[in-house]
Design a protein around this motif. Structure first.
Motif, PDB file in Angstrom:
ATOM      1  N   UNK A   1       0.812  -1.238   0.000  1.00  0.00           N
ATOM      2  CA  UNK A   1       0.000   0.000   0.000  1.00  0.00           C
ATOM      3  C   UNK A   1       0.839   1.279   0.000  1.00  0.00           C
ATOM      4  N   UNK A   2       1.956   1.289   0.691  1.00  0.00           N
ATOM      5  CA  UNK A   2       2.805   2.493   0.717  1.00  0.00           C
ATOM      6  C   UNK A   2       3.423   2.741  -0.657  1.00  0.00           C
ATOM      7  N   UNK A   3       3.860   1.683  -1.332  1.00  0.00           N
ATOM      8  CA  UNK A   3       4.495   1.839  -2.651  1.00  0.00           C
ATOM      9  C   UNK A   3       3.491   2.220  -3.735  1.00  0.00           C
ATOM     10  N   UNK A   4       2.226   1.806  -3.584  1.00  0.00           N
ATOM     11  CA  UNK A   4       1.214   2.191  -4.573  1.00  0.00           C
ATOM     12  C   UNK A   4       0.781   3.643  -4.341  1.00  0.00           C
ATOM     13  N   UNK A   5       1.015   4.148  -3.143  1.00  0.00           N
ATOM     14  CA  UNK A   5       0.701   5.549  -2.843  1.00  0.00           C
ATOM     15  C   UNK A   5       1.842   6.445  -3.316  1.00  0.00           C
TER      16      UNK A   5
ATOM     17  N   UNK B   1       0.418   3.403 -12.145  1.00  0.00           N
ATOM     18  CA  UNK B   1       1.882   3.374 -12.001  1.00  0.00           C
ATOM     19  C   UNK B   1       2.306   2.108 -11.250  1.00  0.00           C
ATOM     20  N   UNK B   2       1.544   1.746 -10.230  1.00  0.00           N
ATOM     21  CA  UNK B   2       1.906   0.540  -9.467  1.00  0.00           C
ATOM     22  C   UNK B   2       1.773  -0.702 -10.340  1.00  0.00           C
ATOM     23  N   UNK B   3       0.686  -0.768 -11.112  1.00  0.00           N
ATOM     24  CA  UNK B   3       0.484  -1.955 -11.978  1.00  0.00           C
ATOM     25  C   UNK B   3       1.615  -2.072 -13.001  1.00  0.00           C
ATOM     26  N   UNK B   4       2.078  -0.913 -13.479  1.00  0.00           N
ATOM     27  CA  UNK B   4       3.158  -0.942 -14.484  1.00  0.00           C
ATOM     28  C   UNK B   4       4.460  -1.536 -13.948  1.00  0.00           C
TER      29      UNK B   4
ATOM     30  N   UNK C   1      -4.735  -3.246  -6.346  1.00  0.00           N
ATOM     31  CA  UNK C   1      -5.098  -1.853  -6.056  1.00  0.00           C
ATOM     32  C   UNK C   1      -6.604  -1.680  -5.792  1.00  0.00           C
ATOM     33  N   UNK C   2      -7.449  -2.631  -6.184  1.00  0.00           N
ATOM     34  CA  UNK C   2      -8.871  -2.578  -5.769  1.00  0.00           C
ATOM     35  C   UNK C   2      -8.953  -2.874  -4.276  1.00  0.00           C
TER      36      UNK C   2
END
Ligand code: AAT
Length: 283
Positions: free
Chosen positions: A67-71, A250-253, A263-264
């Motif tokens: 969660x921190x990296x996707x933010x 960006x996280x999915x990439x 991310x859902x």
């Protein structure tokens, strides 16, 4: 059949069958026991409490890290406090953007025994050139660390009893705030809302963090072998909101293959049950 049994509350217990005890040791910090389990594979306990097992560790380690990296997909310098099994470091080291990870674990024996018995979490961690492993008290480490030196602090700690107690104090959270840069995010093991003993720790931790960080959230995950199965991490930050600043695309990439996190789920995890919200607001 042999059973490992853990007291979950005054009037409830959790048991899992095991084939044999692999190792038992008392260190200056805690009692460590490793078991060869049937349902959950190899697992270890500290002072009689389940820490990590082969079957559900992916849930905890996905949720403390991603969660921190996707933010903030630009995290470069990470401090892990605790996390001696290596699972949190393993997940952090999957990000090519990360160039420095300091892991401060109070008990070297936890790490060494996990290298031997739990390679699923510990293997490869020490060998990564970005990794700095220190065996000392996390509270002492942050007190001496320079200002604004990390993008992310992950507090992967035991419960606030014995050696883990210092990691649930206002002094510790204040030092974390100082040591984080202006993009800083603090994720901490935030206990559980369900049984009163754990809920009391959850409320205390949240109140202390709320007084220090401008943005404070709590998110949930399902952990079958921790008391009640319903556990929380805290997300505190100087700048980023975990929902408004979620960088899902960006996280999915980055292309990480994760077994629990997506991310859902990230969005859903911050939606708390009413009784939990009320407990956190009331304090
Ligand atoms: N990755 C999930 C495993 C853990 S273990 C937490 C680790 O924190 C342990 O190895 C313990 O030795 C370490 N620790 C405890 N206190 C300190 C301290 N003061 N400084 C540094 N490390 C510390 C987390 C399990 C969560 C269980 C929830 N019920």
């Amino acid at each position: 059949m042999k059973w490992y049994t853990e007291q979950w509350s005054n009037n409830s217990r959790f048991s899992i069958a095991y084939d044999n005890e692999l190792h038992s040791e008392k260190t200056p910090f805690q009692q460590i026991d490793f078991y060869q389990g049937k349902e959950f594979g190899t697992f270890f306990t500290l002072d009689g409490l389940m820490m990590v097992n082969e079957k559900d560790e992916f849930i905890y380690h996905d949720m403390i890290v991603h969660p921190a990296f996707a933010t903030n997909p630009n995290i470069k310098k990470v401090l892990i406090i605790g996390g001696g099994d290596g699972g949190t470091a393993r997940e952090v080291l999957r990000y090519p953007s990360v160039d420095e990870v300091v892991m401060v674990e109070i008990d070297e024996r936890v790490f060494r025994l996990c290298q031997e018995y739990l390679p699923i979490t510990a293997s490869g961690v020490e060998e990564d050139s970005r990794m700095q492993l220190l065996f000392e008290d996390g509270l002492a480490y942050v007190k001496n660390a320079p200002d604004s030196s990390f993008d992310l602090i992950l507090v992967d700690s035991t419960d606030p009893i014995s050696v883990g107690e210092g990691l649930f104090t206002t002094a510790f959270y204040q030092e974390c705030y100082r040591v984080l840069n202006e993009n800083g995010i603090l994720i901490n093991q935030h206990e559980s809302p369900y049984f009163e003993e754990y809920a009391a720790n959850m409320k205390k931790a949240h109140k202390k963090i709320k007084d220090i960080f401008p943005i404070t959230n709590v998110y949930q995950y399902h952990m079958p072998t921790y008391p009640s199965g319903h556990w929380l991490f805290g997300f505190a930050s100087k700048r980023f909101d975990p929902l408004k600043d979620l960088h899902a695309e960006a996280w999915k990439e980055i292309g990480l293959n994760t077994k629990y996190y997506n991310t859902d789920l990230h969005v859903g995890a911050f939606g708390l049950p009413n009784y939990v919200k009320e407990a956190l607001e009331r304090g």
